[in-house]
Write an enzyme that holds these catalytic residues in place. Structure first.
Site, PDB file in Angstrom:
ATOM      1  N   SER A 151      20.652   1.518  -1.743  1.00  0.00           N
ATOM      2  CA  SER A 151      21.349   1.380  -0.465  1.00  0.00           C
ATOM      3  C   SER A 151      20.625   0.360   0.410  1.00  0.00           C
ATOM      4  O   SER A 151      20.440  -0.773   0.001  1.00  0.00           O
ATOM      5  CB  SER A 151      21.465   2.747   0.213  1.00  0.00           C
ATOM      6  OG  SER A 151      22.445   2.740   1.202  1.00  0.00           O
ATOM      7  N   HIS A 192      27.978   6.343  -4.138  1.00  0.00           N
ATOM      8  CA  HIS A 192      27.026   5.450  -3.476  1.00  0.00           C
ATOM      9  C   HIS A 192      25.618   5.825  -3.925  1.00  0.00           C
ATOM     10  O   HIS A 192      25.095   6.868  -3.548  1.00  0.00           O
ATOM     11  CB  HIS A 192      27.132   5.576  -1.955  1.00  0.00           C
ATOM     12  CG  HIS A 192      26.193   4.689  -1.190  1.00  0.00           C
ATOM     13  ND1 HIS A 192      26.380   3.328  -1.061  1.00  0.00           N
ATOM     14  CD2 HIS A 192      25.044   4.965  -0.522  1.00  0.00           C
ATOM     15  CE1 HIS A 192      25.404   2.804  -0.333  1.00  0.00           C
ATOM     16  NE2 HIS A 192      24.575   3.779  -0.005  1.00  0.00           N
ATOM     17  N   ASP A 227      32.398   1.551  -3.574  1.00  0.00           N
ATOM     18  CA  ASP A 227      31.238   2.139  -2.900  1.00  0.00           C
ATOM     19  C   ASP A 227      31.689   2.983  -1.707  1.00  0.00           C
ATOM     20  O   ASP A 227      32.296   2.474  -0.763  1.00  0.00           O
ATOM     21  CB  ASP A 227      30.303   1.015  -2.442  1.00  0.00           C
ATOM     22  CG  ASP A 227      29.020   1.528  -1.837  1.00  0.00           C
ATOM     23  OD1 ASP A 227      29.061   2.001  -0.678  1.00  0.00           O
ATOM     24  OD2 ASP A 227      27.979   1.473  -2.502  1.00  0.00           O
TER      25      ASP A 227
END
Length: 392
Positions: A174, A338, A270
């Site tokens: 991330s 994600h 995502d």
């Protein structure tokens, strides 16, 4: 979007823990190490406390190999959101504690066959600009010192033996994935030429894509991050010399020029980008995206078409990245999730996500150790039945 990006990441972090269940909590609980020597260098968290990391030493064949993972957790783009962040573990080491190592950081061969016996490090994230800021805000008293934190912790790790590494991998998920992109060549520069050095960015391919209202919401948010935290001076000059610094905070504008071999691991749909960039609350209000943004099963055909356009943009960027250098690798699956290197079930489980019968951990390992070329881009939704889709 004030707090939405930060809150979104906190929600997703909690969801990872819940979804991972018992499998995400192993006996690999690792103590926090604070870098007190970083304070005189001004390498401090938002609130001025020292930065930290967790480390498990390698052994056997992995004793001289290092995996350094950069923690993720969103960004802050104004004083208010950064002040809030400074009262959490994402902005102050006062709130940090020991952590669990699993998935790509696991010390179990059955969970992490290629890296389990390496020296494994998790660098805590407490600056709010993907370890790239440089500045101080007199009004709030906040320190934007992400770049200094990066340098101070790398210096400490080099002193702990990383300087003699035979193989090294920089990873991140991330916002940490974006940091891995930004610092990849810097990481390579730490080592002698004979050291094998590569980088992995998981869920870090944030795109400058229009949201459902036709605006570039993430670009506007990133502009606040870059401006407030003095990020521009630490972005690649080869990018900032030809475009606005904010655009150079987007990986799509810099990944092709990274000299160090890199692997992009990303979900084509995502969920963070869907929920907080493509269809943020500020853009949808009570409109048709209210439920679709949280659960793909509730999307109508036109919404799926919009998401397919986003996927197409991501795969175009990924293809260009792969073609830019033969040493690069790709795993872009058509899942609604994600971050896939941070949970055992998605990293290396019996039913972990796969493309062409190859899972994520195997793909990363095959690429890192040059066992095979890895360029895996999934077919569009709904073809992939191996996904661990995230819905809230």
């Amino acid at each position: 979007m004030k707090f939405l990006l930060l809150i979104g990441f906190l929600v997703l972090i909690l969801t990872w823990w819940v979804d991972g269940g018992v499998g995400a909590i192993t006996d690999s609980m690792v103590e926090l190490t604070l870098v007190q020597s970083a304070i005189p260098k001004g390498a401090v968290c938002l609130d001025g406390t020292p930065p930290g990391y967790h480390i498990q030493r390698g052994y056997g064949s992995g004793a001289n190999n290092w995996l350094v993972d950069l923690e993720g957790g969103g960004w802050c783009n104004n004083r208010r959101s950064c002040l809030f962040r400074s009262t959490t573990a994402l902005g102050s080491s006062k709130y940090m504690d020991k952590t669990y190592f699993s998935a790509i950081l696991s010390n179990k061969a059955e969970e992490n066959p290629d890296f389990y016996n390496w020296n494994r490090v998790r660098v805590r994230y407490c600056d709010g600009a993907s370890f790239a800021g440089e500045g101080y805000d007199n009004e709030s008293g906040l320190y934007f010192r992400g770049q200094r934190i990066w340098s101070a912790i790398m210096e400490e790790l080099m002193g702990l033996g990383m300087s003699s590494a035979q193989q090294a991998l920089l990873s991140g998920c991330s916002a940490g994935g974006l940091a891995s992109v930004l610092h990849c060549d810097n990481f390579r520069a730490l080592f002698p030429s004979q050291t094998i050095v590569k980088c992995l960015a998981d869920a870090g391919l944030f795109l400058d894509y229009v949201d459902v209202s036709g605006l570039h919401g993430l670009r506007s948010f990133y502009d606040g991050v870059v401006t407030l935290q003095g990020v521009a001076q630490n972005l690649p000059e080869r990018c900032t010399s030809r475009m606005n610094a904010t655009l150079c905070f987007f990986p799509e504008n810099i990944v092709n020029e990274i000299e160090t071999p890199m692997f992009l691991l990303n979900a084509a749909y995502d969920t963070w980008q869907i929920q907080y960039s493509l269809a943020p609350v500020s853009a949808i209000q009570d409109g048709p995206w209210k439920f679709c943004r949280l659960n793909y099963a509730k999307c109508d055909s036109s919404q799926i078409e919009f998401l397919q356009g986003f996927r197409k943009n991501m795969t175009t960027v990924a293809e260009s990245f792969y073609q830019s250098k033969a040493t690069n690798g790709l795993f872009i699956n058509s899942c609604f999730t994600h971050g896939q290197s941070v949970l055992p079930d998605t990293w290396y489980g019996n039913n972990s996500p796969s493309i062409a019968n190859k899972g994520i951990a195997q793909s990363v390992g095959d690429w890192y150790f040059n066992r095979s070329e890895v360029k895996l881009i999934d077919c569009p939704y709904p073809c992939d039945t191996t996904c661990h889709n995230l819905v809230t």
